[in-house]
Design an enzyme around this catalytic site. Structure first.
Site, short mmCIF file in Angstrom:
data_model
loop_
_atom_site.label_atom_id
_atom_site.label_comp_id
_atom_site.label_asym_id
_atom_site.label_seq_id
_atom_site.Cartn_x
_atom_site.Cartn_y
_atom_site.Cartn_z
N SER A 26 0.86 -1.20 0.00
CA SER A 26 0.00 0.00 0.00
C SER A 26 0.88 1.23 0.00
CB SER A 26 -0.87 0.02 1.25
OG SER A 26 -1.51 1.28 1.40
N TYR A 30 -2.22 -0.65 10.55
CA TYR A 30 -2.30 -1.14 9.16
C TYR A 30 -1.07 -0.70 8.38
CZ TYR A 30 -4.00 -1.14 4.27
OH TYR A 30 -4.15 -1.31 2.92
P1 NAD Z 1 -11.51 -5.83 -0.11
O1 NAD Z 1 -12.28 -5.62 1.13
O2 NAD Z 1 -12.26 -6.10 -1.36
O3 NAD Z 1 -10.49 -7.03 0.06
C1 NAD Z 1 -9.90 -7.36 1.29
C2 NAD Z 1 -10.20 -8.84 1.54
O4 NAD Z 1 -9.48 -9.28 2.67
C3 NAD Z 1 -11.65 -9.13 1.84
O5 NAD Z 1 -12.40 -9.32 0.67
C4 NAD Z 1 -11.55 -10.39 2.68
O6 NAD Z 1 -11.84 -11.53 1.90
C5 NAD Z 1 -10.11 -10.44 3.11
N1 NAD Z 1 -10.03 -10.58 4.57
C6 NAD Z 1 -10.08 -9.61 5.50
N2 NAD Z 1 -10.04 -10.19 6.73
C7 NAD Z 1 -9.93 -11.53 6.54
C8 NAD Z 1 -9.84 -12.66 7.41
N3 NAD Z 1 -9.83 -12.54 8.75
N4 NAD Z 1 -9.77 -13.89 6.85
C9 NAD Z 1 -9.80 -14.05 5.51
N5 NAD Z 1 -9.86 -13.01 4.64
C10 NAD Z 1 -9.93 -11.78 5.17
O7 NAD Z 1 -10.57 -4.56 -0.28
P2 NAD Z 1 -9.34 -4.23 -1.25
O8 NAD Z 1 -9.14 -2.80 -1.12
O9 NAD Z 1 -9.52 -4.84 -2.58
O10 NAD Z 1 -8.13 -4.94 -0.53
C11 NAD Z 1 -7.19 -5.77 -1.19
C12 NAD Z 1 -5.79 -5.38 -0.78
O11 NAD Z 1 -5.51 -4.06 -1.28
C13 NAD Z 1 -5.53 -5.33 0.71
O12 NAD Z 1 -4.27 -5.89 0.98
C14 NAD Z 1 -5.49 -3.85 1.01
O13 NAD Z 1 -4.70 -3.57 2.14
C15 NAD Z 1 -4.86 -3.35 -0.24
N6 NAD Z 1 -4.98 -1.91 -0.45
C16 NAD Z 1 -6.20 -1.36 -0.65
C17 NAD Z 1 -6.29 0.01 -0.85
C18 NAD Z 1 -7.62 0.69 -1.06
O14 NAD Z 1 -7.66 1.92 -1.07
N7 NAD Z 1 -8.71 -0.05 -1.25
C19 NAD Z 1 -5.14 0.80 -0.83
C20 NAD Z 1 -3.91 0.20 -0.63
C21 NAD Z 1 -3.85 -1.17 -0.44
#
Ligand code: NAD
Ligand code: MG
Length: 294
Positions: free
Chosen positions: A188, A201
């Site tokens: 991230s 985080y």
């Molecule tokens: P998202 O909510 O669609 O995906 C995150 C997923 O993590 C969830 O769908 C869930 O299945 C899984 N998860 C969370 N807790 C869990 C648990 N206890 N057991 C099993 N699975 C679990 O959101 P996203 O934004 O697509 O996230 C994907 C990645 O992108 C993450 O690593 C997040 O940190 C990263 N990210 C997102 C952003 C943003 O702005 N959305 C920015 C930087 C990084």
């Protein structure tokens, strides 16, 4: 002369303010306004991952769903791991994988459990006969009022999902991986630009970058590449379930491109890193941040 083929990245996706909204974690796609774009109508596969056996944690929604759709359209087998309460999202993603002519593997469970992490790798190997691309993408985050009010149990959840699980999963997967395989982590912008409200985080994302680089050095001689993608602000269920309903309205506005990214804009980075096009790329962090420097 104007080139009509150019697409302006500042207006390619919605630039509207997001309506105030909140969900309990992990959040579901259908409750989001507006709905994210996972490339359902736009991603065109080109056989770049033909025959690769892949596992994507958090593959039900957001970035993981976009990666799952792209991987399937590139000819990969796709397993997705998600929490049981995310079944509606997982089934939607599975239907897109099926639509691409691939047979999805659905693996519900909680990544806070070490045993579940081991089972995920075992089940994928049993179903696909091996594992070639491991995408460590699941994460948990919550808005913190300040260091004095970080709840111990939720702090532990952040550490377990974002850090322990990648180590347990990689530890179980690496013995199965052959030369040409790869691991991709989702880091991230928070790794280098931490927000106080996401202190724990952000710590995990900085650590994931170190993990990615250390693992790349260890596994390089075995022909296994390890890379990270570092997203900026992306419109996914994670955002309405972070507990900051008031901060949502301007989400993504603080980027040079002036808007939030859509999951569809992340998938090509993962396809590239998983493919043979990236055969000399390992230990890299690929920022997809709307122009914010990583
Ligand atoms: P998202 O909510 O669609 O995906 C995150 C997923 O993590 C969830 O769908 C869930 O299945 C899984 N998860 C969370 N807790 C869990 C648990 N206890 N057991 C099993 N699975 C679990 O959101 P996203 O934004 O697509 O996230 C994907 C990645 O992108 C993450 O690593 C997040 O940190 C990263 N990210 C997102 C952003 C943003 O702005 N959305 C920015 C930087 C990084
Ligand atoms: Mg989800």
């Amino acid at each position: 002369m104007l080139n009509e083929r150019l697409i302006d990245p500042t207006t390619k996706h919605t630039t509207d303010r997001f309506p105030r909204q909140e969900q309990a974690p992990p959040g579901l796609t259908e409750a989001m306004v507006p709905l994210p774009d996972h490339g359902e109508q736009s991603y065109q596969g080109n056989g770049r991952l033909e025959g690769l056996r892949t596992l994507i944690t958090g593959g039900d929604s957001g970035i993981g769903r976009a990666v799952a759709i792209a991987f399937a359209r590139e000819g990969a087998r796709v397993a997705i791991a998600y929490l049981p309460e995310e079944r509606p999202d997982a089934e939607e993603t599975a239907s897109w994988i099926t639509d691409a002519g691939s047979d999805p593997l659905l693996l519900p469970g909680d990544l806070r459990s070490e045993a579940h992490c081991v089972e995920l790798i075992e089940h994928t190997e049993q179903a696909f006969g091996g594992l070639d691309v491991l995408v460590l993408n699941a994460a948990h985050q919550r808005d913190r009022g300040g260091i004095e009010s970080v709840p111990s149990d939720d702090f532990e959840a952040v550490m377990r999902v974002n850090l322990f699980a990648p180590v347990f999963l990689a530890r179980a997967a690496v013995p199965l991986m052959e030369p040409g395989s790869s691991i991709i982590t989702t880091a991230s912008i928070q790794a280098t630009e931490p927000s106080p409200a996401l202190v724990d985080y952000a710590m995990t994302k900085a650590a994931l970058v170190a993990f990615t680089k250390a693992l790349a050095e260890e596994l390089g001689p075995r022909g296994i590449r390890v890379n990270a993608v570092a997203p900026g602000p992306i419109w996914t269920p994670l955002i309405p379930s972070t507990g900051w309903p008031d901060k949502i309205t301007d989400f993504g506005k603080n980027t040079p491109l002036g808007r939030a990214g859509q999951p569809a804009e992340l998938a090509p980075a993962y396809v590239y890193l998983a493919s043979d096009d990236a055969s000399y790329v390992s230990g890299a962090v690929l920022p997809v941040t709307g122009g914010r420097p990583f």
